[in-house]
Write an enzyme that holds these catalytic residues in place. Structure first.
Site, short mmCIF file in Angstrom:
data_model
loop_
_atom_site.label_atom_id
_atom_site.label_comp_id
_atom_site.label_asym_id
_atom_site.label_seq_id
_atom_site.Cartn_x
_atom_site.Cartn_y
_atom_site.Cartn_z
N LYS A 135 0.86 -1.19 0.00
CA LYS A 135 0.00 0.00 0.00
C LYS A 135 0.90 1.23 0.00
CE LYS A 135 -3.50 2.43 2.64
NZ LYS A 135 -4.50 2.32 3.72
N ARG B 154 -10.79 9.73 2.28
CA ARG B 154 -10.62 10.39 3.58
C ARG B 154 -11.78 11.34 3.85
NH1 ARG B 154 -4.03 11.16 3.08
NH2 ARG B 154 -3.60 8.92 3.00
N LYS C 119 -2.27 -1.50 -3.76
CA LYS C 119 -3.12 -0.32 -3.68
C LYS C 119 -2.30 0.95 -3.76
CE LYS C 119 -6.02 1.97 -0.33
NZ LYS C 119 -6.32 2.07 1.07
N SER D 200 -10.34 5.56 -4.36
CA SER D 200 -11.30 6.64 -4.52
C SER D 200 -10.87 7.67 -5.57
CB SER D 200 -11.53 7.31 -3.17
OG SER D 200 -10.31 7.77 -2.62
N TYR E 214 -15.28 1.10 -6.39
CA TYR E 214 -16.52 1.83 -6.11
C TYR E 214 -17.48 1.74 -7.30
CZ TYR E 214 -13.66 3.51 -2.34
OH TYR E 214 -12.84 3.55 -1.23
#
Ligand code: PBG
Length: 329
Positions: free
Chosen positions: A199, A209, A253, A279, A318
């Protein structure tokens, strides 16, 4: 080796039926993990301005979305809490409350759709007053071993609530082995660990966030624990350690900017590899589509195909709901 004109690579591309026959990569709803944001209240849906089309949902709605995942053929949802401000603290103790937002959401989701896997994040950032993933000392340094001890308890609390997969996303050293030990000690031998193994300290996490309410709180950056985007070989060491400590699967990620890492991990190790299309990546696709720069659905499917081609077993996205609808069953 025969070559042109005996060989014409365009021959198999001539029609959809032929392209389907020779496709090397297939993407289905079963490749998707759908991240959902949880908020307090009942019947509440709060849109997230930097994540157009994604909302925070109260627990009753999370239950309904778990059912929707089932009917769309999405095998797993990932839950992230937006902890009420007054419950955030220096020691992040709300993470260990068996009745916290995430634990209640896990139970509701499992009650509503027991066939759907539930993944929870093991990290303290939705619970700490400064938005860091661990405990900080008086020099604002995120301390490793004390944090790991809290993460062990956090993982057990989540498993007790019914989480099927716990996913440590904190990047502390040694947490996978410690969490495995804690889970086994508490009798949760069949709860999986999906390690956020590689990550990166990325600029692509901003909207997340906002979604969990940690952006405004965050002091400094996460570079002392998340990886440097310049490094690939170090990612292989991270993955090797997590596998050695008992990770069932590993994650890379962010996603698209790090497909080289996915490929290298896949070639080196025999564990399932996942990518998190984060995101900021979602927001880029939505912004491009809104600006008329590309077709949203086509961008979604092409990027998911890219993950599969690179070697992913699945993708956290998402766009999971949109993609599952497009892919059918
Ligand atoms: C926190 C966590 C983050 C994401 C998943 N878990 C953010 C961070 O590390 O700051 C990012 C996901 C996204 O951007 O979609 N442990």
């Amino acid at each position: 080796m025969p070559s042109y004109p005996a060989v014409r690579l365009r021959r198999t591309r001539i029609a959809a039926w032929s392209r389907a026959l020779v496709a090397e990569t297939v993407t289905t709803p079963a490749d998707l993990i759908w991240p959902l944001f949880v908020t307090a209240g009942h019947g509440v849906e709060e849109p997230i301005s930097t994540l157009a089309g994604v909302s925070r949902h109260s627990i009753d709605r999370v239950a309904a979305l778990a059912r929707e995942a089932r009917s769309l053929g999405i095998p797993c949802i990932a839950l992230f809490p937006n902890t009420p401000a007054e419950l955030r603290s220096e020691d992040g103790r709300e993470a260990l409350n068996p009745d916290n937002l995430i634990c209640r959401a896990v139970k509701a989701a499992k009650d509503a759709a027991p066939e759907v896997g539930v993944l929870t994040d093991v990290a303290l950032d939705p619970y700490t007053a400064d938005g860091h993933d661990g405990l900080t000392d008086d020099k604002a340094y995120v301390v490793n071993d004390d944090t790991v001890r809290v993460l062990m308890d956090q993982a057990v609390v989540q498993a007790e609530a019914g989480a099927d997969i716990v996913a440590p996303s904190d990047m502390m050293d040694g947490r996978v082995g410690a969490i495995r030990k804690a889970l086994d000690g508490a009798g949760h031998v069949n709860v999986q660990i999906m390690a956020y193994a590689a990550k990166y300290a990325s600029a692509f996490y901003g909207p997340f966030r906002d979604a969990v309410g940690s952006r405004g709180l965050l002091k400094g950056d996460k570079k002392s624990y998340q990886m440097d985007p310049a490094n690939a070989r170090e990612a292989l060491r991270e993955v090797a350690m997590d596998i050695e400590e008992g990770a069932d699967s590993v994650m890379v990620k962010p996603g698209l900017p790090y497909l080289d890492i996915v490929r290298r991990v896949k070639e080196r190790f025999d564990v399932p590899v996942f990518a998190y299309q984060v995101s900021g990546e979602y927001a880029m696709i939505e912004a491009a589509a809104a600006a008329g720069a590309g077709d949203r659905d086509a961008l979604v499917l092409e990027t998911l195909t890219a993950f599969k081609r690179a070697g992913c077993s699945g993708v956290l996205s998402y766009h999971a709901q949109v993609a599952a609808r497009l892919l059918g069953r």
